[in-house]
Design an enzyme around this catalytic site. Structure first.
Site, PDB file in Angstrom:
ATOM      1  N   LYS A   1       6.582  -3.724  -6.224  1.00 13.84           N
ATOM      2  CA  LYS A   1       6.993  -5.104  -6.523  1.00 13.84           C
ATOM      3  C   LYS A   1       5.885  -6.090  -6.144  1.00 13.84           C
ATOM      4  O   LYS A   1       5.565  -6.990  -6.902  1.00 13.84           O
ATOM      5  CB  LYS A   1       8.276  -5.465  -5.765  1.00 13.84           C
ATOM      6  CG  LYS A   1       9.421  -4.490  -5.956  1.00 13.84           C
ATOM      7  CD  LYS A   1      10.660  -4.889  -5.176  1.00 13.84           C
ATOM      8  CE  LYS A   1      10.490  -4.891  -3.686  1.00 13.84           C
ATOM      9  NZ  LYS A   1      10.245  -3.568  -3.053  1.00 13.84           N
TER      10      LYS A   1
ATOM     11  N   ARG B   1      18.276  -9.293  -1.229  1.00 13.85           N
ATOM     12  CA  ARG B   1      18.355  -7.898  -0.791  1.00 13.85           C
ATOM     13  C   ARG B   1      19.761  -7.501  -0.413  1.00 13.85           C
ATOM     14  O   ARG B   1      19.983  -6.362  -0.022  1.00 13.85           O
ATOM     15  CB  ARG B   1      17.481  -7.741   0.445  1.00 13.85           C
ATOM     16  CG  ARG B   1      16.190  -6.999   0.201  1.00 13.85           C
ATOM     17  CD  ARG B   1      15.417  -7.131   1.480  1.00 13.85           C
ATOM     18  NE  ARG B   1      14.534  -6.059   1.714  1.00 13.85           N
ATOM     19  CZ  ARG B   1      13.228  -6.129   1.512  1.00 13.85           C
ATOM     20  NH1 ARG B   1      12.693  -7.191   0.978  1.00 13.85           N
ATOM     21  NH2 ARG B   1      12.459  -5.127   1.823  1.00 13.85           N
TER      22      ARG B   1
ATOM     23  N   ARG C   1      -0.338   3.138   2.332  1.00 16.36           N
ATOM     24  CA  ARG C   1      -0.751   1.745   2.080  1.00 16.36           C
ATOM     25  C   ARG C   1      -1.644   1.225   3.220  1.00 16.36           C
ATOM     26  O   ARG C   1      -1.402   1.478   4.387  1.00 16.36           O
ATOM     27  CB  ARG C   1       0.480   0.845   1.981  1.00 16.36           C
ATOM     28  CG  ARG C   1       0.092  -0.644   1.992  1.00 16.36           C
ATOM     29  CD  ARG C   1       1.174  -1.562   1.557  1.00 16.36           C
ATOM     30  NE  ARG C   1       2.422  -1.375   2.265  1.00 16.36           N
ATOM     31  CZ  ARG C   1       3.574  -1.907   1.866  1.00 16.36           C
ATOM     32  NH1 ARG C   1       3.615  -2.652   0.791  1.00 16.36           N
ATOM     33  NH2 ARG C   1       4.672  -1.693   2.550  1.00 16.36           N
TER      34      ARG C   1
ATOM     35  N   ARG D   1       0.563  -1.362   8.022  1.00 18.32           N
ATOM     36  CA  ARG D   1       1.726  -2.144   8.471  1.00 18.32           C
ATOM     37  C   ARG D   1       2.527  -1.320   9.480  1.00 18.32           C
ATOM     38  O   ARG D   1       2.728  -0.123   9.263  1.00 18.32           O
ATOM     39  CB  ARG D   1       2.610  -2.493   7.271  1.00 18.32           C
ATOM     40  CG  ARG D   1       2.333  -3.884   6.724  1.00 18.32           C
ATOM     41  CD  ARG D   1       3.045  -4.181   5.441  1.00 18.32           C
ATOM     42  NE  ARG D   1       4.480  -3.920   5.416  1.00 18.32           N
ATOM     43  CZ  ARG D   1       5.280  -4.227   4.391  1.00 18.32           C
ATOM     44  NH1 ARG D   1       4.776  -4.831   3.331  1.00 18.32           N
ATOM     45  NH2 ARG D   1       6.565  -3.949   4.412  1.00 18.32           N
TER      46      ARG D   1
ATOM     47  N   ARG E   1      13.999   2.374   5.967  1.00 17.02           N
ATOM     48  CA  ARG E   1      13.978   1.286   4.971  1.00 17.02           C
ATOM     49  C   ARG E   1      14.619   1.753   3.665  1.00 17.02           C
ATOM     50  O   ARG E   1      15.331   0.995   2.994  1.00 17.02           O
ATOM     51  CB  ARG E   1      12.534   0.828   4.726  1.00 17.02           C
ATOM     52  CG  ARG E   1      12.005  -0.035   5.859  1.00 17.02           C
ATOM     53  CD  ARG E   1      10.494  -0.076   5.899  1.00 17.02           C
ATOM     54  NE  ARG E   1       9.895  -0.718   4.743  1.00 17.02           N
ATOM     55  CZ  ARG E   1       8.606  -0.602   4.435  1.00 17.02           C
ATOM     56  NH1 ARG E   1       7.795   0.114   5.196  1.00 17.02           N
ATOM     57  NH2 ARG E   1       8.123  -1.210   3.372  1.00 17.02           N
TER      58      ARG E   1
HETATM   59  P1  AP5 Z   1       3.720  -2.559  -3.003  1.00 16.71           P
HETATM   60  O1  AP5 Z   1       3.390  -3.249  -4.267  1.00 16.71           O
HETATM   61  O2  AP5 Z   1       3.361  -3.263  -1.732  1.00 16.71           O
HETATM   62  O3  AP5 Z   1       5.257  -2.137  -2.988  1.00 16.71           O
HETATM   63  P2  AP5 Z   1       6.538  -3.029  -2.727  1.00 16.71           P
HETATM   64  O4  AP5 Z   1       7.585  -2.624  -3.692  1.00 16.71           O
HETATM   65  O5  AP5 Z   1       6.193  -4.489  -2.686  1.00 16.71           O
HETATM   66  O6  AP5 Z   1       6.934  -2.453  -1.308  1.00 16.71           O
HETATM   67  P3  AP5 Z   1       7.032  -3.161   0.120  1.00 16.71           P
HETATM   68  O7  AP5 Z   1       6.958  -2.093   1.168  1.00 16.71           O
HETATM   69  O8  AP5 Z   1       6.034  -4.269   0.284  1.00 16.71           O
HETATM   70  O9  AP5 Z   1       8.451  -3.708   0.022  1.00 16.71           O
HETATM   71  P4  AP5 Z   1       9.492  -3.870   1.071  1.00 16.71           P
HETATM   72  O10 AP5 Z   1      10.558  -4.331   0.214  1.00 16.71           O
HETATM   73  O11 AP5 Z   1       9.868  -2.787   1.983  1.00 16.71           O
HETATM   74  O12 AP5 Z   1       8.747  -4.827   2.113  1.00 16.71           O
HETATM   75  P5  AP5 Z   1       8.875  -6.382   2.364  1.00 16.71           P
HETATM   76  O13 AP5 Z   1       7.546  -6.855   2.754  1.00 16.71           O
HETATM   77  O14 AP5 Z   1       9.603  -7.052   1.265  1.00 16.71           O
HETATM   78  O15 AP5 Z   1       3.020  -1.120  -3.037  1.00 16.71           O
HETATM   79  C1  AP5 Z   1       3.105  -0.198  -1.979  1.00 16.71           C
HETATM   80  C2  AP5 Z   1       1.853   0.689  -1.989  1.00 16.71           C
HETATM   81  O16 AP5 Z   1       1.803   1.452  -3.209  1.00 16.71           O
HETATM   82  C3  AP5 Z   1       0.519  -0.065  -1.938  1.00 16.71           C
HETATM   83  O17 AP5 Z   1      -0.366   0.699  -1.186  1.00 16.71           O
HETATM   84  C4  AP5 Z   1       0.045  -0.140  -3.405  1.00 16.71           C
HETATM   85  O18 AP5 Z   1      -1.362  -0.156  -3.465  1.00 16.71           O
HETATM   86  C5  AP5 Z   1       0.616   1.133  -3.988  1.00 16.71           C
HETATM   87  N1  AP5 Z   1       1.094   0.978  -5.371  1.00 16.71           N
HETATM   88  C6  AP5 Z   1       1.819  -0.080  -5.839  1.00 16.71           C
HETATM   89  N2  AP5 Z   1       2.154   0.097  -7.118  1.00 16.71           N
HETATM   90  C7  AP5 Z   1       1.651   1.326  -7.472  1.00 16.71           C
HETATM   91  C8  AP5 Z   1       1.693   2.068  -8.664  1.00 16.71           C
HETATM   92  N3  AP5 Z   1       2.328   1.594  -9.760  1.00 16.71           N
HETATM   93  N4  AP5 Z   1       1.086   3.270  -8.685  1.00 16.71           N
HETATM   94  C9  AP5 Z   1       0.458   3.761  -7.595  1.00 16.71           C
HETATM   95  N5  AP5 Z   1       0.387   3.073  -6.407  1.00 16.71           N
HETATM   96  C10 AP5 Z   1       0.979   1.868  -6.350  1.00 16.71           C
HETATM   97  O19 AP5 Z   1       9.868  -6.387   3.620  1.00 16.71           O
HETATM   98  C11 AP5 Z   1       9.472  -5.924   4.900  1.00 16.71           C
HETATM   99  C12 AP5 Z   1      10.582  -6.197   5.900  1.00 16.71           C
HETATM  100  O20 AP5 Z   1      10.832  -7.623   5.999  1.00 16.71           O
HETATM  101  C13 AP5 Z   1      11.959  -5.597   5.530  1.00 16.71           C
HETATM  102  O21 AP5 Z   1      12.085  -4.251   5.954  1.00 16.71           O
HETATM  103  C14 AP5 Z   1      12.903  -6.551   6.292  1.00 16.71           C
HETATM  104  O22 AP5 Z   1      12.942  -6.262   7.668  1.00 16.71           O
HETATM  105  C15 AP5 Z   1      12.215  -7.904   6.128  1.00 16.71           C
HETATM  106  N6  AP5 Z   1      12.691  -8.605   4.900  1.00 16.71           N
HETATM  107  C16 AP5 Z   1      11.936  -8.959   3.823  1.00 16.71           C
HETATM  108  N7  AP5 Z   1      12.701  -9.574   2.894  1.00 16.71           N
HETATM  109  C17 AP5 Z   1      13.955  -9.609   3.389  1.00 16.71           C
HETATM  110  C18 AP5 Z   1      15.187 -10.092   2.893  1.00 16.71           C
HETATM  111  N8  AP5 Z   1      15.284 -10.665   1.686  1.00 16.71           N
HETATM  112  N9  AP5 Z   1      16.281  -9.944   3.670  1.00 16.71           N
HETATM  113  C19 AP5 Z   1      16.224  -9.387   4.899  1.00 16.71           C
HETATM  114  N10 AP5 Z   1      15.086  -8.885   5.420  1.00 16.71           N
HETATM  115  C20 AP5 Z   1      13.950  -9.008   4.687  1.00 16.71           C
END
Ligand code: AP5
Length: 218
Positions: free
Chosen positions: A13, A88, A127, A160, A171
């Protein structure tokens, strides 16, 4: 275009949001990024959020809804925006509907990145993130030119704290229990489109661009 990217951690995403934001000139609003900035700044919000984030649990709904409602009041959101990692929970989705009623019209499209756990785990544990500009790399899929160094700004890369395997598994469990019900929530509203999050970065971007042009959203 008012867009939500929905899917498990590691679905890509964040990666697609950066490209879509550049292509369509829309602000990329990531609650994860906003929370991590607060943690880095040592702000009271960050201190509280860190205890949840480090365990892979969700930060309380009312905190996150408040952050997004405030962010959507920014002048740059008038043309639209990309929401990444929010909502979420069903409660957050209801909070978003309420915030949009008083600010703008509703969401145009929700893209569900259907992704296998195997792919998500491999991506997240590999990552690496730039300490300075926040750009994401992957040790195998998107390695930097020089090991441990950001191609864009030259700063060092880090892993991270929530990208270790045990926290990644939690997660994914939290996603299944609390976030996946949103697939049905938005399908019922008729605004959900599904893509394969298992596709490579460029292929997925092509699929998304084509989808927006067919839906006459861009
Ligand atoms: P990436 O693009 O970063 O994936 P992503 O879907 O964004 O995954 P995240 O881990 O960032 O999402 P998340 O939802 O757990 O974390 P968030 O920061 O929102 O890609 C991941 C890796 O794969 C990278 O290395 C990339 O290079 C590679 N890649 C990407 N696309 C690829 C492809 N097509 N092919 C091959 N490789 C690829 O949340 C973190 C924490 O914050 C949560 O656990 C929670 O505690 C808190 N939080 C955030 N938002 C909320 C909310 N709305 N409510 C409550 N808590 C929240």
């Amino acid at each position: 275009m008012k867009l939500i990217l929905l899917g498990p951690p590691g679905a890509g995403k964040g990666t697609q949001s950066v490209e879509l934001s550049k292509r369509y000139g829309l602000p990329h609003i990531s609650t994860g990024d906003i929370l991590r900035e607060s943690v880095k700044a040592g702000a009271p919000l960050g201190v509280k959020a860190k205890t949840y984030m480090d365990k892979g649990e969700l930060v309380p709904d009312e905190v996150v809804i408040g952050i997004v409602a405030e962010r959507l009041k920014g002048s740059d959101t008038k043309k639209g925006f990309i929401l990444d990692g929010f909502p979420r929970t069903v409660k957050q989705a209801a909070g978003l509907d309420k915030a949009l009623k008083s600010i703008l019209s509703g969401i145009d499209i929700v893209i569900y990145f259907q992704t296998s756990n195997k792919v998500a785990i491999e991506r997240l544990t590999g990552r690496r993130v730039c300490k300075k500009c926040g750009f994401n790399y992957h040790v195998k899929n998107m390695p930097p030119k020089k090991d441990g160094v950001c191609d864009r700004c030259g700063a060092s890369l880090y892993q991270r704290p929530d990208d270790n395997e045990a926290t990644v598994l939690n997660r994914l469990k939290v996603y299944e229990e609390q976030t996946k019900p949103l697939v049905e929530y938005y399908a019922k509203q008729g605004i959900l489109k599904t893509v394969s999050g298992d596709l490579g970065v460029a292929d997925l971007f092509r699929v998304l661009s084509q989808m927006f042009s067919e839906a006459k959203l861009a």
